[in-house]
Write an enzyme that holds these catalytic residues in place. Structure first.
Site, PDB file in Angstrom:
ATOM      1  N   GLY A   1     -67.502   2.795 -19.539  1.00 27.03           N
ATOM      2  CA  GLY A   1     -66.227   2.125 -19.259  1.00 27.03           C
ATOM      3  C   GLY A   1     -65.519   2.763 -18.098  1.00 27.03           C
ATOM      4  N   ASN A   2     -64.276   2.450 -17.929  1.00 22.03           N
ATOM      5  CA  ASN A   2     -63.487   3.055 -16.854  1.00 22.03           C
ATOM      6  C   ASN A   2     -62.052   3.256 -17.323  1.00 22.03           C
ATOM      7  OD1 ASN A   2     -61.855   0.612 -16.067  1.00 22.03           O
ATOM      8  ND2 ASN A   2     -63.928  -0.185 -15.782  1.00 22.03           N
ATOM      9  N   ARG A   3     -61.247   3.875 -16.463  1.00 20.93           N
ATOM     10  CA  ARG A   3     -59.915   4.305 -16.889  1.00 20.93           C
ATOM     11  C   ARG A   3     -58.830   3.243 -16.736  1.00 20.93           C
ATOM     12  NH1 ARG A   3     -59.646   9.993 -16.997  1.00 20.93           N
ATOM     13  NH2 ARG A   3     -61.391  10.986 -15.947  1.00 20.93           N
ATOM     14  N   SER A   4     -59.170   2.027 -16.358  1.00 22.85           N
ATOM     15  CA  SER A   4     -58.116   1.043 -16.092  1.00 22.85           C
ATOM     16  C   SER A   4     -57.339   0.725 -17.380  1.00 22.85           C
ATOM     17  CB  SER A   4     -58.738  -0.238 -15.541  1.00 22.85           C
ATOM     18  OG  SER A   4     -57.716  -1.169 -15.302  1.00 22.85           O
TER      19      SER A   4
ATOM     20  N   ALA B   1     -60.802  -3.766 -13.389  1.00 22.19           N
ATOM     21  CA  ALA B   1     -61.824  -2.842 -12.894  1.00 22.19           C
ATOM     22  C   ALA B   1     -63.142  -3.271 -13.539  1.00 22.19           C
ATOM     23  CB  ALA B   1     -61.464  -1.421 -13.281  1.00 22.19           C
TER      24      ALA B   1
END
Ligand code: CTP
Length: 439
Positions: free
Chosen positions: A235-238, A302
Site C-alpha cells: 500500500g502507500n501512505r495516502s 495514489a
C-alpha cells in the site's frame, strides 16, 4: 432560533452531543427529544445538562402544557440525528407513538432535516430508500449518510455525517446566520428534496458562486492496496484528505460529485456519491465507468504502479525448509493515461486533472520531473506536490504547483488541504469557462 433536536436510537447518538454544543454555542435554544432507544446510548441527564432544558420522550410528561403540540408549533427548525431506519420508517408513515414522532407531525411549516445513520444494508434496503423518497417528496431534507467504518467490522455508506456538516446543513436549511460573520454552506450541502440532475428543468446553470453547477465531477482519493495474501498488501501512505477536500470544494461549487474512495483515513463528506475500491484494477474499472458521464475527472488517488504477480489464497508462512519468498511484481495500468486516451478517442469535451507526487533535491528538479510527467500523461492540468517523510501524506497542509498542458504559467497554491482544493477547483472552473462560457 428554537430548535428541536430529535435523537434516534443508534450508536452515533454520542456524536449528537457535539452537534448540540454547536447549536447552543451559536446561540440557539435547543430542546432535545431522544427516542426511548436513544436513551440506552446517551442518558437523559447528558441532554438536559448540555441543552439546559428538561428532557423527556413521553407524551405523558408535562401534559398540562400539551408538550407535543407546543414543541411542534414552537420549533423553527427540527433536526433528527441519527435518523435510524426505524425512525425514518415511522416518520414516513406518519406514526405518532412517542414524543418525537408526535412533534414531527405537529411541525407544520418548520424545516426538517434528518441525518441518517445505519448499516449499509439497512440504508440500501428498498424499504429504507422508499421511506427516504417519501420524506424528501414531502419537503424533508434527508442528508446522504457518509461512508466509512461502521459500528462493526463493516464499512460503507451509513455513517452519521460529521456534526459540523449537519450543523452547516441545518443552518443553510433554516437560512440562518446565527453567528455574526460566519458564512454557512448553502445547499446542496443539504441534499435537496429532489436530485436536480434528474430533473432537466431544475438543472442549475453555472454562476460565479456555483461555477460547476450542472456538471458531474469524478474524484479519486486515498491509496490503492495490492493484496499479497489474505492478510497482507502493498500500500502507500495516502490518507485521502486532499481528495476529500477536493470533493467538498467541487460540491460547494455546485457540481454533482462522485468520489472513488481507496482506503481513506478520513470519512467521505455528505452529499457526494461514494464508490469504494480496493486495488488499482478496481479503481481503473470504476474510473473508466464514472468518466463516461463526467465533465471533469480528478485523479488524486495514489495508485500503486505495481502489484504482486501472484496473490496467495492462503497466508504466506515462514518455513525453515524452504527459502524466504521473493515478491515479483507486475505493472498496473496507468489509469490517468488511459482516461485521456479514451476521452481523445471519443473526442469528448472533458477536463482531466492528474496529481504528481514527486521527490527531488530542489524545486527545480521536482518541476522538471513534473513537466515530463504532464507531457507523458497528456492530462489537462497536473497538480504537483513534493513528497517525502512527513511531507504531504496524512498532513493537514499542502503546497502545490498547478501545471497546464496549454503551457500557461505554473500556478502556486498552498495552505490547508481545503485551500489547495479550492485553488484547484477554481482553476478547473477557469479552464472550463474558456471552453463553455457560463450562461
Ligand atoms: N496514476 C494512475 N495510474 C497509475 C499510477 C498513477 O492513474 N497506475 C495517476 C495518479 O492518480 C496521479 C498521477 O497518475 O494523478 C501521477 O501519479 P504518480 O504516482 O506521481 O505518477 P507515476 O505515473 O506513478 O510516475 P512515477 O514514475 O513518478 O511513479
Amino acid at each position: 432560533m428554537r430548535i428541536v433536536l430529535g435523537v434516534g436510537g443508534g450508536i452515533a447518538a454520542y456524536k449528537v452531543a457535539s452537534l448540540l454544543r454547536l447549536f447552543t454555542e451559536a446561540g440557539h435554544d435547543v430542546t432535545v427529544i431522544p427516542t426511548e432507544a436513544a436513551t440506552r446510548f446517551v442518558g437523559v441527564a447528558t441532554w438536559e445538562a448540555l441543552s439546559g432544558h428538561p428532557v423527556t420522550n413521553s407524551v405523558f410528561d408535562e401534559v398540562h402544557t400539551v408538550n407535543h403540540v407546543r414543541l411542534g408549533h414552537e420549533a423553527e427548525l427540527i433536526v433528527v440525528a441519527p435518523a435510524t431506519a426505524d425512525l425514518l420508517a415511522r416518520a414516513a408513515t406518519g406514526q405518532a407513538n412517542d414524543l418525537l414522532t408526535n412533534t414531527l407531525l405537529m411541525a407544520g411549516g418548520s424545516p426538517v432535516l434528518m441525518a441518517p445513520a445505519m448499516h449499509t444494508e439497512m440504508w440500501q434496503h428498498p424499504a429504507t430508500q422508499a421511506n427516504v423518497e417519501t420524506l424528501r417528496s414531502r419537503g424533508v431534507t434527508v442528508l446522504e449518510p457518509a461512508s466509512g467504518r461502521l459500528t462493526g467490522a463493516d464499512t460503507g455508506p451509513g455513517r452519521l455525517p460529521e456534526p459540523e456538516t449537519i450543523f452547516q446543513a441545518a443552518m443553510a436549511l433554516a437560512g440562518a446566520s446565527a453567528v455574526p460573520g460566519t458564512e454557512y454552506l448553502t445547499p446542496p450541502d443539504a441534499v435537496p428534496a429532489t436530485d436536480p440532475a434528474d430533473d432537466p428543468a431544475l438543472v442549475s446553470r453555472p454562476s460565479p458562486t456555483r461555477p460547476l453547477a450542472g456538471l458531474t465531477v469524478t474524484i479519486s482519493a486515498g491509496g490503492t492496496r495490492e493484496p499479497l495474501d489474505p492478510v497482507r498488501f502493498l500500500g502507500n501512505r495516502s490518507s485521502g484528505k486532499q481528495g476529500v477536500a477536493l470533493a467538498v470544494a467541487a460540491r460547494e461549487a455546485g457540481a454533482k460529485v462522485r468520489l472513488l474512495a481507496a482506503h481513506m483515513e478520513v470519512p467521505a463528506p455528505a452529499g457526494v456519491e461514494v464508490v469504494e475500491v480496493e486495488t488499482a484494477l478496481e479503481l481503473r474499472k470504476a474510473a473508466l465507468h464514472a468518466a463516461a458521464d463526467s465533465d471533469v475527472v480528478i485523479m488524486a488517488a495514489a495508485v500503486a504502479d505495481f502489484r504482486p504477480a501472484d496473490v496467495s489464497g492462503t497466508k504466506i508462512k515462514k518455513r525453515d525448509d524452504v527459502a524466504d519468498p521473493v515478491i515479483s511484481l507486475v505493472r498496473n495500468p496507468d489509469i490517468l493515461q488511459e482516461l485521456v486516451e479514451v476521452r481523445d478517442a471519443a473526442s469528448r469535451n472533458q477536463l482531466i486533472v492528474g496529481f504528481a507526487a514527486e521527490t527531488g533535491d530542489s524545486d527545480g528538479e521536482v518541476l522538471e520531473y513534473a513537466e515530463a510527467k504532464l507531457r507523458r500523461k497528456a492530462c489537462d492540468l497536473l497538480v504537483v506536490n513534493q513528497v517525502g517523510k512527513d511531507r504531504v501524506f496524512g498532513e493537514d497542509t499542502n503546497s502545490v504547483v498547478i501545471l497546464s498542458r496549454t503551457g500557461s504559467e505554473p500556478q502556486e497554491a498552498s495552505g490547508s488541504k481545503s485551500d489547495v482544493a479550492a485553488a484547484v477547483i477554481d482553476r478547473v472552473s477557469a479552464e472550463l469557462s474558456r471552453v463553455v462560457p457560463p450562461a
